[in-house]
Design an enzyme around this catalytic site. Structure first.
Site, PDB file in Angstrom:
ATOM      1  CB  SER A 256      -5.102  -3.493  -3.468  1.00 22.75           C
ATOM      2  OG  SER A 256      -6.081  -2.483  -3.347  1.00 22.75           O
TER       3      SER A 256
ATOM      4  CG  HIS B 272      -5.015  -4.719   0.791  1.00 24.96           C
ATOM      5  ND1 HIS B 272      -4.514  -4.759   2.077  1.00 24.96           N
ATOM      6  CD2 HIS B 272      -5.083  -3.404   0.462  1.00 24.96           C
ATOM      7  CE1 HIS B 272      -4.273  -3.531   2.500  1.00 24.96           C
ATOM      8  NE2 HIS B 272      -4.620  -2.684   1.535  1.00 24.96           N
TER       9      HIS B 272
ATOM     10  CG  ASP C   2      -6.965  -0.409  -0.147  1.00 24.41           C
ATOM     11  OD1 ASP C   2      -6.297  -0.329   0.900  1.00 24.41           O
ATOM     12  OD2 ASP C   2      -6.526  -0.897  -1.208  1.00 24.41           O
TER      13      ASP C   2
ATOM     14  CG  MET D  16      -9.805   4.888   0.549  1.00 29.60           C
ATOM     15  SD  MET D  16      -9.190   5.389  -1.048  1.00 29.60           S
ATOM     16  CE  MET D  16      -7.828   4.228  -1.235  1.00 29.60           C
TER      17      MET D  16
ATOM     18  CG  HIS E 233      -5.479  -0.203   4.522  1.00 28.56           C
ATOM     19  ND1 HIS E 233      -4.687   0.229   3.457  1.00 28.56           N
ATOM     20  CD2 HIS E 233      -5.225   0.657   5.538  1.00 28.56           C
ATOM     21  CE1 HIS E 233      -3.999   1.293   3.826  1.00 28.56           C
ATOM     22  NE2 HIS E 233      -4.308   1.579   5.073  1.00 28.56           N
TER      23      HIS E 233
ATOM     24  CG  MET F 133      -6.482   4.266   4.168  1.00 25.87           C
ATOM     25  SD  MET F 133      -6.122   4.010   2.435  1.00 25.87           S
ATOM     26  CE  MET F 133      -7.030   2.483   2.166  1.00 25.87           C
TER      27      MET F 133
ATOM     28  CG  MET G  38      -0.016   3.809   4.228  1.00 27.90           C
ATOM     29  SD  MET G  38      -1.028   2.759   3.149  1.00 27.90           S
ATOM     30  CE  MET G  38      -0.714   3.366   1.519  1.00 27.90           C
TER      31      MET G  38
ATOM     32  CG  ASP H  29      -1.275  -0.822   0.940  1.00 29.58           C
ATOM     33  OD1 ASP H  29      -1.299  -0.931  -0.292  1.00 29.58           O
ATOM     34  OD2 ASP H  29      -2.283  -0.548   1.630  1.00 29.58           O
TER      35      ASP H  29
END
Ligand code: DX5
Ligand code: ZN
Length: 215
Positions: free
Chosen positions: A8, A33, A35, A37, A66, A68, A137, A175
Site C-alpha cells: 500500500s 495498492h 488508497d 480517502m 481502493h 474509501m 478490511m 487489507d
C-alpha cells in the site's frame, strides 16, 4: 501457492514516491495498492487523480485502487482513465452495487467490493458472480499502521466457503495490519491477496519484507 502481494503506497515516502514505485517494480510484489480517502467515508484524506496518473506513469504492475469514498459512481470513469486496473468500492458506500460493479466491468476494469470489519460476508451472496475481488478490511479504514482484527480469519473462511459454493473465481484480498506474524494464518484461511503498508515501507529492507509475507 504464493499469495499475491499488494504493497500500500499510503505508507510510501511521498517526498520521493518514484523511488518507492521503482522498488516495488523490482520486487516480487504483484500489484500496487492505492488508497483513496475522501475525508467523509473515512476520517482521513489521501490523494486523488493527479497523483494516481503519476503513479501509473512509473508503475510496471497493475494498480489496485481502493476507493474509501462516498458516492463512488460519480468518479469511476475518471479513476479508470487515471489508470486503475482493479477498482474496489465499499459495500457501505453503494446503494446499487450491481449497477456500480457492472459499470466498472463495462470499462474493462476488474471490479472489487470492500467490506468494513462490521459487515458480514453474507451480504455479498447474490453479487459474487459480478465481483472479481472481495476486499475484507482487517482494520477500520482510514489509516495505515493499525492492529489486525483477528475476526478476519473467520470472515475469510466464510467467504472462501461462499465462493466455492457459488462456483465463482472471486479473489479474496485482506487489507490492514498484515505482517509476518499473521500472513501465514491469513492465507491458510483462504486469502489470495495480501495488502501491506506499514510492514513493507517501515522495514529495513522492503523487498525482503515483501518476500517474507509472500511465501
Ligand atoms: C487503510 C487502508 C490500507 C492501509 C494498510 O484504510 O485501506 O490499505 O494502508 O496499511 P497497513 O498495512 O499499514 O495496515
Ligand atoms: Zn486499502
Amino acid at each position: 501457492m504464493n499469495n499475491l502481494i499488494a504493497p500500500s503506497l499510503l505508507s510510501a515516502d511521498f517526498g520521493n514516491l518514484q523511488a518507492d514505485i521503482e522498488m516495488i517494480n523490482k520486487s516480487n510484489a504483484d500489484w500496487f495498492h492505492v488508497d483513496v480517502m475522501d475525508g467523509v467515508f473515512v476520517p482521513n484524506i489521501s490523494f486523488g487523480f493527479s497523483i494516481i496518473k503519476h503513479i501509473k506513469k512509473h508503475a510496471k504492475k497493475p494498480l489496485d485502487v481502493h476507493l474509501m469514498i462516498t458516492n463512488p459512481d460519480r468518479y469511476i470513469e475518471e479513476f479508470v482513465r487515471a489508470g486503475a486496473d482493479i477498482l474496489t468500492i465499499h459495500y457501505e458506500a453503494c446503494n446499487h452495487l450491481h449497477r456500480t460493479l457492472s459499470m466498472i466491468r463495462s470499462l474493462g476494469t476488474k471490479a472489487g467490493v470492500a467490506l468494513n470489519p462490521h459487515t458480514p460476508v453474507s451480504v455479498l451472496t447474490d453479487i459474487l458472480a459480478e465481483t472479481d475481488i472481495v476486499l475484507l478490511m482487517s482494520v477500520n479504514p482510514g489509516f495505515g499502521g493499525q492492529k489486525f482484527i483477528t475476526n478476519t480469519y473467520r470472515k475469510t473462511q466464510q467467504l472462501k466457503e461462499m465462493i466455492e459454493r457459488e462456483g465463482t473465481k472471486t479473489l479474496i484480498e485482506i487489507d490492514g495490519g498484515v505482517d509476518d506474524t499473521n500472513a501465514k494464518k491469513i492465507s491458510e484461511s483462504g486469502a489470495d491477496v495480501l495488502v501491506a503498508g506499514n510492514f513493507v515501507f517501515k522495514a529495513k529492507s522492503p523487498t525482503d519484507a515483501i518476500d517474507l509475507i509472500r511465501n
